[in-house]
Design a protein around this motif. Structure first.
Motif, PDB file in Angstrom:
ATOM      1  N   SER A   9       0.839  -1.207   0.000  1.00 53.65           N
ATOM      2  CA  SER A   9       0.000   0.000   0.000  1.00 53.65           C
ATOM      3  C   SER A   9       0.869   1.250   0.000  1.00 53.65           C
ATOM      4  O   SER A   9       1.916   1.284   0.651  1.00 53.65           O
ATOM      5  N   ARG A  11      -0.978   4.138   0.525  1.00 58.67           N
ATOM      6  CA  ARG A  11      -1.938   5.099   1.085  1.00 58.67           C
ATOM      7  C   ARG A  11      -1.375   5.768   2.324  1.00 58.67           C
ATOM      8  O   ARG A  11      -0.673   5.153   3.112  1.00 58.67           O
ATOM      9  N   PRO A  16     -11.294   4.316   4.976  1.00 59.11           N
ATOM     10  CA  PRO A  16     -11.694   4.246   6.389  1.00 59.11           C
ATOM     11  C   PRO A  16     -10.487   4.420   7.312  1.00 59.11           C
ATOM     12  O   PRO A  16      -9.376   4.130   6.900  1.00 59.11           O
ATOM     13  N   ALA A  19      -5.816   4.484   8.968  1.00 56.66           N
ATOM     14  CA  ALA A  19      -5.120   4.037   7.756  1.00 56.66           C
ATOM     15  C   ALA A  19      -3.709   4.616   7.780  1.00 56.66           C
ATOM     16  O   ALA A  19      -3.466   5.628   8.430  1.00 56.66           O
ATOM     17  N   PRO A  20      -2.767   4.037   7.096  1.00 59.85           N
ATOM     18  CA  PRO A  20      -2.918   2.789   6.376  1.00 59.85           C
ATOM     19  C   PRO A  20      -2.837   1.583   7.313  1.00 59.85           C
ATOM     20  O   PRO A  20      -2.210   1.648   8.361  1.00 59.85           O
ATOM     21  N   LEU A  21      -3.466   0.502   6.870  1.00 65.85           N
ATOM     22  CA  LEU A  21      -3.473  -0.705   7.698  1.00 65.85           C
ATOM     23  C   LEU A  21      -2.304  -1.625   7.391  1.00 65.85           C
ATOM     24  O   LEU A  21      -1.939  -2.471   8.194  1.00 65.85           O
ATOM     25  N   GLY A  22      -1.721  -1.468   6.222  1.00 68.35           N
ATOM     26  CA  GLY A  22      -0.661  -2.373   5.777  1.00 68.35           C
ATOM     27  C   GLY A  22       0.518  -2.427   6.733  1.00 68.35           C
ATOM     28  O   GLY A  22       1.099  -3.493   6.957  1.00 68.35           O
ATOM     29  N   PRO A  85      -3.217  -5.385   0.461  1.00 73.44           N
ATOM     30  CA  PRO A  85      -4.576  -4.951   0.789  1.00 73.44           C
ATOM     31  C   PRO A  85      -5.514  -5.452  -0.300  1.00 73.44           C
ATOM     32  O   PRO A  85      -5.051  -6.009  -1.308  1.00 73.44           O
ATOM     33  N   GLU A  86      -6.798  -5.278  -0.084  1.00 71.08           N
ATOM     34  CA  GLU A  86      -7.756  -5.602  -1.155  1.00 71.08           C
ATOM     35  C   GLU A  86      -8.362  -4.300  -1.646  1.00 71.08           C
ATOM     36  O   GLU A  86      -9.017  -3.584  -0.882  1.00 71.08           O
ATOM     37  N   TYR A  87      -8.103  -4.010  -2.904  1.00 70.87           N
ATOM     38  CA  TYR A  87      -8.730  -2.841  -3.528  1.00 70.87           C
ATOM     39  C   TYR A  87      -9.607  -3.363  -4.659  1.00 70.87           C
ATOM     40  O   TYR A  87      -9.107  -3.952  -5.626  1.00 70.87           O
ATOM     41  N   ASN A  88     -10.894  -3.144  -4.532  1.00 69.82           N
ATOM     42  CA  ASN A  88     -11.838  -3.606  -5.559  1.00 69.82           C
ATOM     43  C   ASN A  88     -11.622  -5.085  -5.914  1.00 69.82           C
ATOM     44  O   ASN A  88     -11.502  -5.445  -7.085  1.00 69.82           O
ATOM     45  N   HIS A  89     -11.489  -5.863  -4.869  1.00 70.24           N
ATOM     46  CA  HIS A  89     -11.330  -7.318  -4.975  1.00 70.24           C
ATOM     47  C   HIS A  89     -10.030  -7.727  -5.661  1.00 70.24           C
ATOM     48  O   HIS A  89      -9.910  -8.856  -6.155  1.00 70.24           O
ATOM     49  N   TYR A 117      -5.285  -8.463   3.743  1.00 69.08           N
ATOM     50  CA  TYR A 117      -6.030  -7.814   4.830  1.00 69.08           C
ATOM     51  C   TYR A 117      -7.015  -6.829   4.231  1.00 69.08           C
ATOM     52  O   TYR A 117      -6.883  -6.412   3.077  1.00 69.08           O
ATOM     53  N   SER A 118      -7.993  -6.488   5.057  1.00 74.20           N
ATOM     54  CA  SER A 118      -8.917  -5.438   4.644  1.00 74.20           C
ATOM     55  C   SER A 118      -9.569  -4.855   5.879  1.00 74.20           C
ATOM     56  O   SER A 118      -9.473  -5.418   6.974  1.00 74.20           O
ATOM     57  N   ALA A 119     -10.238  -3.750   5.660  1.00 75.32           N
ATOM     58  CA  ALA A 119     -10.989  -3.136   6.755  1.00 75.32           C
ATOM     59  C   ALA A 119     -12.319  -3.852   6.959  1.00 75.32           C
ATOM     60  O   ALA A 119     -12.948  -3.697   7.991  1.00 75.32           O
ATOM     61  N   ARG A 126     -10.262 -12.183  -1.683  1.00 72.67           N
ATOM     62  CA  ARG A 126     -10.367 -12.148  -3.152  1.00 72.67           C
ATOM     63  C   ARG A 126      -9.070 -11.638  -3.757  1.00 72.67           C
ATOM     64  O   ARG A 126      -8.598 -12.131  -4.791  1.00 72.67           O
TER      65      ARG A 126
HETATM   66  C1  FMN Z   1      -9.499   1.913  -3.738  1.00 74.07           C
HETATM   67  C2  FMN Z   1      -9.949   1.056  -2.584  1.00 74.07           C
HETATM   68  C3  FMN Z   1     -10.665  -0.097  -2.849  1.00 74.07           C
HETATM   69  C4  FMN Z   1     -11.047  -0.918  -1.788  1.00 74.07           C
HETATM   70  N1  FMN Z   1     -11.669  -2.104  -2.077  1.00 74.07           N
HETATM   71  C5  FMN Z   1     -11.920  -2.971  -1.073  1.00 74.07           C
HETATM   72  C6  FMN Z   1     -12.422  -4.273  -1.363  1.00 74.07           C
HETATM   73  O1  FMN Z   1     -12.614  -4.667  -2.489  1.00 74.07           O
HETATM   74  N2  FMN Z   1     -12.647  -5.123  -0.324  1.00 74.07           N
HETATM   75  C7  FMN Z   1     -12.423  -4.744   0.980  1.00 74.07           C
HETATM   76  O2  FMN Z   1     -12.649  -5.552   1.883  1.00 74.07           O
HETATM   77  N3  FMN Z   1     -11.941  -3.514   1.284  1.00 74.07           N
HETATM   78  C8  FMN Z   1     -11.691  -2.625   0.283  1.00 74.07           C
HETATM   79  N4  FMN Z   1     -11.173  -1.379   0.569  1.00 74.07           N
HETATM   80  C9  FMN Z   1     -10.976  -0.998   1.973  1.00 74.07           C
HETATM   81  C10 FMN Z   1      -9.601  -1.460   2.433  1.00 74.07           C
HETATM   82  O3  FMN Z   1      -9.704  -2.742   3.003  1.00 74.07           O
HETATM   83  C11 FMN Z   1      -9.057  -0.489   3.494  1.00 74.07           C
HETATM   84  O4  FMN Z   1      -9.078   0.821   2.980  1.00 74.07           O
HETATM   85  C12 FMN Z   1      -7.646  -0.828   3.915  1.00 74.07           C
HETATM   86  O5  FMN Z   1      -7.286   0.074   4.919  1.00 74.07           O
HETATM   87  C13 FMN Z   1      -6.654  -0.770   2.751  1.00 74.07           C
HETATM   88  O6  FMN Z   1      -5.341  -1.029   3.158  1.00 74.07           O
HETATM   89  P1  FMN Z   1      -4.270   0.146   3.361  1.00 74.07           P
HETATM   90  O7  FMN Z   1      -4.839   1.053   4.414  1.00 74.07           O
HETATM   91  O8  FMN Z   1      -3.026  -0.540   3.836  1.00 74.07           O
HETATM   92  O9  FMN Z   1      -4.118   0.827   2.037  1.00 74.07           O
HETATM   93  C14 FMN Z   1     -10.780  -0.541  -0.459  1.00 74.07           C
HETATM   94  C15 FMN Z   1     -10.065   0.631  -0.221  1.00 74.07           C
HETATM   95  C16 FMN Z   1      -9.644   1.420  -1.253  1.00 74.07           C
HETATM   96  C17 FMN Z   1      -8.827   2.647  -0.954  1.00 74.07           C
END
Ligand code: FMN
Length: 212
Positions: A9, A11, A16, A19-22, A85-89, A117-119, A126
Motif C-alpha cells: 500500500s 496510502r 476508512p 489508515a494505512p493498515l498495511g 490490501p484488497e482494492y476492488n477485490h 487484509y482489509s478493513a 479475493r
Molecule cells: C481503492 C480502494 C478499494 C477498496 N476495495 C476494497 C475491497 O474490495 N474489499 C475490501 O474488503 N476492502 C476494500 N477497501 C478498503 C480497504 O480494506 C481499506 O481501505 C484498507 O485500509 C486498505 O489497506 P491500506 O490502508 O493498507 O491501504 C478498499 C479501499 C480502497 C482505498
C-alpha cells in the motif's frame, strides 16, 4: 534463511480510518518471521517510490542505481511474504507495480506466502486468490496456507500487536510452510542449478511457446 516482506500500500490516510493498515499487518508478519530466526528485509513501496512501470529492470542496459539496489535485495531473498490490501477485490496496485519492475528469474524457484487484509469482513481473500496465479507465473511457489486479516484495524494495534489470541499460531502455519519450501529449494539449488534446465527468457516470451 533470508525472507523479503513486501508491503502493498502507498496510502497515507483514510477513510476508512485508521489508515494505512498495511504497516500494522506488515509489522505483525515481520515478528512472525523473526521468531523463526530468519533475516528479514522489508520492502515498502512508499520508501521505494517506484513510478508506474515505464521500463522494467531487465530492459535497461544500465539500470538506475536505486533499481539495481532493489533488484539485489529481492534477489538475495530465499522466500517472500507478500502483504496485500484488497482494492476492488484485487491485490494492491503498489505491490503489483513493484513486482512488475523485475523479471521472474529474481523470484523463481523460491517460495512465497500470501498475506491479505482489509478493513471489512473478508480479510482480502479475493485479492489473495488473485495474487496466487501472479506468483505462480513468477515461479515463486505460493504455499497453500494463506494469512487473511479481516477488520485489520481491530485485530492489530499500530505496532502490529494482536488484540486477541490465536493470531501468532495462525501466522506460524503459513510461515512454516513458507520456510519448509524455501529450505527445500535452497538446499537443492546447490546440487542442481534450476536455470540450467529451465533458463530465464532472454530474448522473447515466444521462447516458451508450443511448437507450431
Ligand atoms: C481503492 C480502494 C478499494 C477498496 N476495495 C476494497 C475491497 O474490495 N474489499 C475490501 O474488503 N476492502 C476494500 N477497501 C478498503 C480497504 O480494506 C481499506 O481501505 C484498507 O485500509 C486498505 O489497506 P491500506 O490502508 O493498507 O491501504 C478498499 C479501499 C480502497 C482505498
Amino acid at each position: 534463511m533470508r525472507v523479503c516482506l513486501v508491503l502493498g500500500s502507498t496510502r497515507s490516510s483514510g477513510p476508512p480510518r485508521p489508515a494505512p493498515l498495511g504497516a500494522r499487518v506488515g509489522a505483525f508478519m515481520e515478528r512472525a518471521v523473526a521468531r523463526r530466526g530468519c533475516e528479514i528485509d522489508v520492502v515498502d513501496p512508499v520508501v521505494e517510490a517506484l513510478p508506474l512501470l515505464e521500463k522494467p529492470h531487465f530492459a535497461y542496459g544500465r539500470a538506475p542505481a536505486a533499481l539495481d539496489a532493489l533488484a539485489a535485495r529481492l534477489a538475495a531473498a530465499d522466500a517472500y511474504v507478500m502483504v496485500t490490501p484488497e482494492y476492488n477485490h484485487a491485490p494492491g496496485p503498489a505491490l503489483l507495480n513493484l513486482v512488475d519492475h523485475f523479471g521472474s528469474s529474481i523470484f523463481s524457484f523460491k517460495s512465497s506466502l500470501i498475506v491479505s487484509y482489509s478493513a471489512g469482513q473478508w480479510g482480502g481473500t479475493r485479492a489473495a486468490h488473485a495474487l496466487r496465479p501472479i506468483l505462480s507465473e513468477l515461479g515463486c511457489l505460493p504455499v497453500s496456507a494463506m494469512v487473511h486479516v479481516p477488520r485489520a484495524q481491530e485485530q492489530f494495534d499500530a505496532d502490529g500487536r494482536p488484540a486477541s489470541e490465536g493470531w501468532d499460531a495462525y501466522a506460524d502455519r503459513g510461515v512454516s510452510q513458507l520456510l519448509w519450501w524455501a529450505a527445500a529449494a535452497k538446499n537443492h539449488r546447490g546440487p542442481e542449478d534450476p536455470f540450467e534446465s529451465s533458463p530465464a527468457f532472454r530474448a522473447a516470451p515466444s521462447q516458451r511457446n508450443a511448437p507450431s
